[in-house]
Design a protein around this motif. Structure first.
Motif, mmCIF file in Angstrom:
data_model
loop_
_atom_site.group_PDB
_atom_site.id
_atom_site.type_symbol
_atom_site.label_atom_id
_atom_site.label_comp_id
_atom_site.label_asym_id
_atom_site.label_seq_id
_atom_site.Cartn_x
_atom_site.Cartn_y
_atom_site.Cartn_z
ATOM 1 N N HIS A 91 0.847 -1.185 0.000
ATOM 2 C CA HIS A 91 0.000 0.000 0.000
ATOM 3 C C HIS A 91 0.887 1.240 0.000
ATOM 4 O O HIS A 91 2.086 1.149 -0.269
ATOM 5 C CB HIS A 91 -1.018 -0.015 1.145
ATOM 6 N N PHE A 92 0.312 2.376 0.284
ATOM 7 C CA PHE A 92 1.005 3.658 0.176
ATOM 8 C C PHE A 92 2.359 3.672 0.889
ATOM 9 O O PHE A 92 3.319 4.259 0.397
ATOM 10 C CB PHE A 92 0.114 4.775 0.739
ATOM 11 N N PHE A 93 2.469 3.034 2.044
ATOM 12 C CA PHE A 93 3.723 3.087 2.792
ATOM 13 C C PHE A 93 4.798 2.169 2.224
ATOM 14 O O PHE A 93 5.934 2.210 2.659
ATOM 15 C CB PHE A 93 3.483 2.813 4.280
ATOM 16 N N THR A 123 11.090 -2.532 1.128
ATOM 17 C CA THR A 123 10.534 -1.676 0.074
ATOM 18 C C THR A 123 9.752 -0.502 0.658
ATOM 19 O O THR A 123 9.153 0.270 -0.085
ATOM 20 C CB THR A 123 9.602 -2.494 -0.849
ATOM 21 N N ALA A 124 9.748 -0.364 1.987
ATOM 22 C CA ALA A 124 8.942 0.666 2.656
ATOM 23 C C ALA A 124 9.489 2.061 2.408
ATOM 24 O O ALA A 124 10.698 2.265 2.265
ATOM 25 C CB ALA A 124 8.898 0.397 4.159
ATOM 26 N N ARG A 125 8.589 3.028 2.392
ATOM 27 C CA ARG A 125 8.968 4.435 2.249
ATOM 28 C C ARG A 125 9.598 4.972 3.539
ATOM 29 O O ARG A 125 10.432 5.868 3.486
ATOM 30 C CB ARG A 125 7.745 5.283 1.902
ATOM 31 N N LEU A 126 9.158 4.440 4.673
ATOM 32 C CA LEU A 126 9.657 4.901 5.973
ATOM 33 C C LEU A 126 10.105 3.707 6.816
ATOM 34 O O LEU A 126 9.554 3.442 7.891
ATOM 35 C CB LEU A 126 8.552 5.667 6.710
ATOM 36 N N PRO A 127 11.133 2.967 6.368
ATOM 37 C CA PRO A 127 11.525 1.775 7.116
ATOM 38 C C PRO A 127 11.962 2.071 8.548
ATOM 39 O O PRO A 127 11.701 1.287 9.459
ATOM 40 C CB PRO A 127 12.661 1.179 6.286
#
Length: 162
Positions: A91-93, A119-123
């Motif tokens: 999803h978005f994150f 693959t997270a935007r904010l790991p």
């Protein structure tokens, strides 16, 4: 059928694996239906499917009603897809939920679910709240839920009709 679920934790991932009493095509069909995700969800955060196709394919978006303390909605996109072998969405994150299937013998499939924050935007934020380790029990329970579905289906099919 072997009820054992193994769990593997890496820096950015946690995976659970078990052998399921069904062929890869059956398991894949079950996993790619958002309507089944509430029954699969190891932490019961998935409440129900809200939008999207009945059968997921690469690039499809689907919306889910969720609940972790409070209700919310999330839209995910299928980002990996190999028929009867692999399906993953995020999803978005950006963190990814991946299901991998491998036939071990006719009618038996190794099923692996992976929560991947690589693959997270904010790991860093996800690590602060204890992920991926915090999902150890969730992925194990999700894999058990899939195994139980096919164990129940198999035992129901073998029962004589009334």
């Amino acid at each position: 059928m072997n009820d054992d679920v193994s769990v593997e934790l890496k820096a950015d991932q946690v995976s659970a694996t078990a052998v399921v009493a069904a062929g890869p095509a059956e398991v894949f069909d079950y996993l790619r239906r958002p309507a089944n995700h509430a029954r699969i969800s190891g932490d019961h955060s998935v409440q129900r499917a809200m939008t999207g196709p009945e059968l997921l394919g690469l690039g499809d978006n689907f919306g889910m009603s969720m609940r972790i303390a409070l209700p919310y909605r999330v839209t995910s996109r299928v980002v990996e897809f190999e028929q009867d072998r692999l399906i993953a969405w995020c999803h978005f994150f950006g963190h990814r939920w991946r299901w991998e299937l491998e036939e071990v013998e006719p009618g038996r499939t190794r099923v692996r679910e992976t929560f991947d924050l690589g693959t997270a935007r904010l790991p860093a934020a996800l690590r602060l709240i204890g992920l991926p380790a915090g999902h150890r029990g969730n992925v194990a329970k999700s894999v058990r839920n899939v195994a139980e579905h096919f164990r129940s289906t198999t035992s129901n099919e073998s029962k004589p009709a009334d």
